[in-house]
Design a protein around this motif. Structure first.
Motif, PDB file in Angstrom:
ATOM      1  N   GLY A 188      -0.915  -7.824 -21.375  1.00 52.92           N
ATOM      2  CA  GLY A 188      -1.831  -6.843 -20.793  1.00 52.92           C
ATOM      3  C   GLY A 188      -2.849  -7.477 -19.854  1.00 52.92           C
ATOM      4  O   GLY A 188      -3.060  -8.692 -19.856  1.00 52.92           O
ATOM      5  N   GLY A 189      -3.453  -6.663 -19.003  1.00 52.86           N
ATOM      6  CA  GLY A 189      -4.509  -7.129 -18.103  1.00 52.86           C
ATOM      7  C   GLY A 189      -3.952  -7.859 -16.887  1.00 52.86           C
ATOM      8  O   GLY A 189      -2.735  -7.952 -16.680  1.00 52.86           O
ATOM      9  N   ASP A 190      -4.862  -8.373 -16.069  1.00 54.24           N
ATOM     10  CA  ASP A 190      -4.506  -9.056 -14.835  1.00 54.24           C
ATOM     11  C   ASP A 190      -4.482 -10.570 -15.065  1.00 54.24           C
ATOM     12  O   ASP A 190      -5.074 -11.073 -16.020  1.00 54.24           O
ATOM     13  CB  ASP A 190      -5.538  -8.754 -13.740  1.00 54.24           C
ATOM     14  N   TRP A 191      -3.831 -11.277 -14.124  1.00 56.09           N
ATOM     15  CA  TRP A 191      -3.876 -12.752 -14.149  1.00 56.09           C
ATOM     16  C   TRP A 191      -5.219 -13.210 -13.599  1.00 56.09           C
ATOM     17  O   TRP A 191      -5.354 -13.478 -12.413  1.00 56.09           O
ATOM     18  CB  TRP A 191      -2.717 -13.355 -13.356  1.00 56.09           C
ATOM     19  N   THR A 192      -6.200 -13.288 -14.470  1.00 60.96           N
ATOM     20  CA  THR A 192      -7.503 -13.839 -14.101  1.00 60.96           C
ATOM     21  C   THR A 192      -7.383 -15.362 -13.995  1.00 60.96           C
ATOM     22  O   THR A 192      -6.401 -15.966 -14.461  1.00 60.96           O
ATOM     23  CB  THR A 192      -8.551 -13.529 -15.175  1.00 60.96           C
ATOM     24  N   TYR A 193      -8.400 -15.996 -13.400  1.00 56.24           N
ATOM     25  CA  TYR A 193      -8.385 -17.450 -13.305  1.00 56.24           C
ATOM     26  C   TYR A 193      -8.266 -18.090 -14.690  1.00 56.24           C
ATOM     27  O   TYR A 193      -7.527 -19.047 -14.882  1.00 56.24           O
ATOM     28  CB  TYR A 193      -9.654 -17.953 -12.607  1.00 56.24           C
ATOM     29  N   GLU A 194      -8.996 -17.577 -15.647  1.00 58.26           N
ATOM     30  CA  GLU A 194      -8.984 -18.220 -16.965  1.00 58.26           C
ATOM     31  C   GLU A 194      -7.693 -17.932 -17.738  1.00 58.26           C
ATOM     32  O   GLU A 194      -7.255 -18.761 -18.543  1.00 58.26           O
ATOM     33  CB  GLU A 194     -10.217 -17.818 -17.785  1.00 58.26           C
ATOM     34  N   ASP A 195      -7.077 -16.783 -17.502  1.00 57.57           N
ATOM     35  CA  ASP A 195      -5.780 -16.554 -18.149  1.00 57.57           C
ATOM     36  C   ASP A 195      -4.715 -17.466 -17.546  1.00 57.57           C
ATOM     37  O   ASP A 195      -3.869 -18.009 -18.270  1.00 57.57           O
ATOM     38  CB  ASP A 195      -5.364 -15.083 -18.023  1.00 57.57           C
ATOM     39  N   LEU A 196      -4.766 -17.657 -16.231  1.00 58.14           N
ATOM     40  CA  LEU A 196      -3.831 -18.609 -15.617  1.00 58.14           C
ATOM     41  C   LEU A 196      -4.089 -20.018 -16.148  1.00 58.14           C
ATOM     42  O   LEU A 196      -3.156 -20.762 -16.460  1.00 58.14           O
ATOM     43  CB  LEU A 196      -3.978 -18.591 -14.087  1.00 58.14           C
ATOM     44  N   ASN A 197      -5.356 -20.377 -16.274  1.00 56.77           N
ATOM     45  CA  ASN A 197      -5.727 -21.684 -16.822  1.00 56.77           C
ATOM     46  C   ASN A 197      -5.098 -21.876 -18.203  1.00 56.77           C
ATOM     47  O   ASN A 197      -4.469 -22.894 -18.493  1.00 56.77           O
ATOM     48  CB  ASN A 197      -7.257 -21.753 -16.904  1.00 56.77           C
ATOM     49  N   ALA A 198      -5.219 -20.873 -19.048  1.00 58.48           N
ATOM     50  CA  ALA A 198      -4.716 -20.989 -20.419  1.00 58.48           C
ATOM     51  C   ALA A 198      -3.188 -20.984 -20.460  1.00 58.48           C
ATOM     52  O   ALA A 198      -2.570 -21.758 -21.202  1.00 58.48           O
ATOM     53  CB  ALA A 198      -5.265 -19.842 -21.264  1.00 58.48           C
ATOM     54  N   TYR A 199      -2.576 -20.130 -19.645  1.00 59.54           N
ATOM     55  CA  TYR A 199      -1.104 -20.061 -19.638  1.00 59.54           C
ATOM     56  C   TYR A 199      -0.517 -21.368 -19.106  1.00 59.54           C
ATOM     57  O   TYR A 199       0.432 -21.915 -19.674  1.00 59.54           O
ATOM     58  CB  TYR A 199      -0.663 -18.877 -18.787  1.00 59.54           C
ATOM     59  N   LEU A 200      -1.110 -21.897 -18.034  1.00 65.51           N
ATOM     60  CA  LEU A 200      -0.565 -23.123 -17.447  1.00 65.51           C
ATOM     61  C   LEU A 200      -0.867 -24.347 -18.309  1.00 65.51           C
ATOM     62  O   LEU A 200      -0.131 -25.326 -18.282  1.00 65.51           O
ATOM     63  CB  LEU A 200      -1.103 -23.323 -16.026  1.00 65.51           C
ATOM     64  N   ALA A 201      -1.940 -24.304 -19.091  1.00 65.70           N
ATOM     65  CA  ALA A 201      -2.235 -25.421 -19.997  1.00 65.70           C
ATOM     66  C   ALA A 201      -1.209 -25.472 -21.124  1.00 65.70           C
ATOM     67  O   ALA A 201      -0.781 -26.544 -21.542  1.00 65.70           O
ATOM     68  CB  ALA A 201      -3.635 -25.274 -20.579  1.00 65.70           C
ATOM     69  N   ASP A 202      -0.817 -24.311 -21.607  1.00 67.39           N
ATOM     70  CA  ASP A 202       0.031 -24.258 -22.800  1.00 67.39           C
ATOM     71  C   ASP A 202       0.789 -22.932 -22.805  1.00 67.39           C
ATOM     72  O   ASP A 202       0.391 -21.992 -23.480  1.00 67.39           O
ATOM     73  CB  ASP A 202      -0.864 -24.373 -24.046  1.00 67.39           C
ATOM     74  N   PRO A 203       1.878 -22.868 -22.016  1.00 64.05           N
ATOM     75  CA  PRO A 203       2.594 -21.590 -21.894  1.00 64.05           C
ATOM     76  C   PRO A 203       2.982 -21.000 -23.251  1.00 64.05           C
ATOM     77  O   PRO A 203       2.831 -19.798 -23.475  1.00 64.05           O
ATOM     78  CB  PRO A 203       3.834 -21.954 -21.069  1.00 64.05           C
ATOM     79  N   ARG A 204       3.448 -21.834 -24.154  1.00 68.42           N
ATOM     80  CA  ARG A 204       3.897 -21.304 -25.441  1.00 68.42           C
ATOM     81  C   ARG A 204       2.747 -20.857 -26.321  1.00 68.42           C
ATOM     82  O   ARG A 204       2.845 -19.868 -27.035  1.00 68.42           O
ATOM     83  CB  ARG A 204       4.714 -22.348 -26.190  1.00 68.42           C
ATOM     84  N   GLY A 205       1.653 -21.598 -26.263  1.00 68.20           N
ATOM     85  CA  GLY A 205       0.501 -21.228 -27.088  1.00 68.20           C
ATOM     86  C   GLY A 205      -0.144 -19.945 -26.606  1.00 68.20           C
ATOM     87  O   GLY A 205      -0.607 -19.135 -27.402  1.00 68.20           O
ATOM     88  N   PHE A 206      -0.173 -19.749 -25.284  1.00 65.92           N
ATOM     89  CA  PHE A 206      -0.838 -18.568 -24.730  1.00 65.92           C
ATOM     90  C   PHE A 206      -0.004 -17.317 -24.942  1.00 65.92           C
ATOM     91  O   PHE A 206      -0.551 -16.242 -25.189  1.00 65.92           O
ATOM     92  CB  PHE A 206      -1.102 -18.765 -23.232  1.00 65.92           C
TER      93      PHE A 206
END
Ligand code: HEC
Length: 149
Positions: A96-114
């Motif tokens: 849900g929601g948009d790809w904010t800077y911090e969501d991209l940060n979290a997804y790219l840091a740890d795709p599986r964890g996010f």
């Protein structure tokens, strides 16, 4: 002694609060440093070089094809899992929601964890500075780049 301990405590609280605001629900995000403050000074050209590791699965040009992953033109600020013609996993669709800077940060840091169970088979970009450069590059891929935070 007491002083420095207090200062350290303050820093830890500030970091985890900032991470938590953008990332409620992701356990691994709680220790993640926010990327927003680094974006203004991050180098999109360095980010472009770093995205060579993404290019096996993603295109970055406007109207580019989906490969193993969706086209990433204009991804900053767009709703998650919203590229026409790409078959996203339920794990990404349910974020849900948009790809904010911090969501991209979290997804790219740890795709599986996010997004547990998502299909991006990628270990992640470990260094905060590298993620800032990648995200600065992603931001540049737009007719109207999103405002900096
Ligand atoms: C091994 C292939 C692979 C690599 C390498 C890869 N990705 Fe992905 N990526 C995917 C797949 C597959 C998805 C869709 C995941 C799903 O639906 O579960 C995805 C999804 C995404 C999304 C969400 C897009 C949307 O429309 O919601 C972003 C952002 C993203 N990847 C960025 C990157 C970046 C940046 C890199 C390199 C640093 C990268 N990916 C490396 C396969 C990959």
């Amino acid at each position: 002694m007491t002083d420095s301990r207090n200062r350290l405590g303050g820093v830890l609280i500030a970091v985890s609060a900032a991470a938590f605001v953008g990332l409620a629900g992701s356990a691994s995000a709680q220790d993640l440093e926010p990327v927003s403050d680094l974006l203004a000074d991050a180098d999109p050209a360095q980010g472009e070089t770093l995205t060579r590791q993404c290019a096996a699965c993603h295109t970055f040009d406007e109207g580019g094809a989906h490969r193993v992953g969706p086209n990433l033109w204009d991804v900053v600020g767009r709703p998650k899992a919203s590229q026409e013609g790409f078959n996203y996993s339920p794990a990404i669709q349910e974020l849900g929601g948009d790809w904010t800077y911090e969501d991209l940060n979290a997804y790219l840091a740890d795709p599986r964890g996010f997004a547990p169970g998502n299909r991006m088979a990628f270990a992640g970009v470990a260094a905060l500075e590298d993620r800032a450069a990648v995200i600065a590059y992603l931001r540049s891929l737009s007719a109207e780049p999103a405002p900096l935070p």
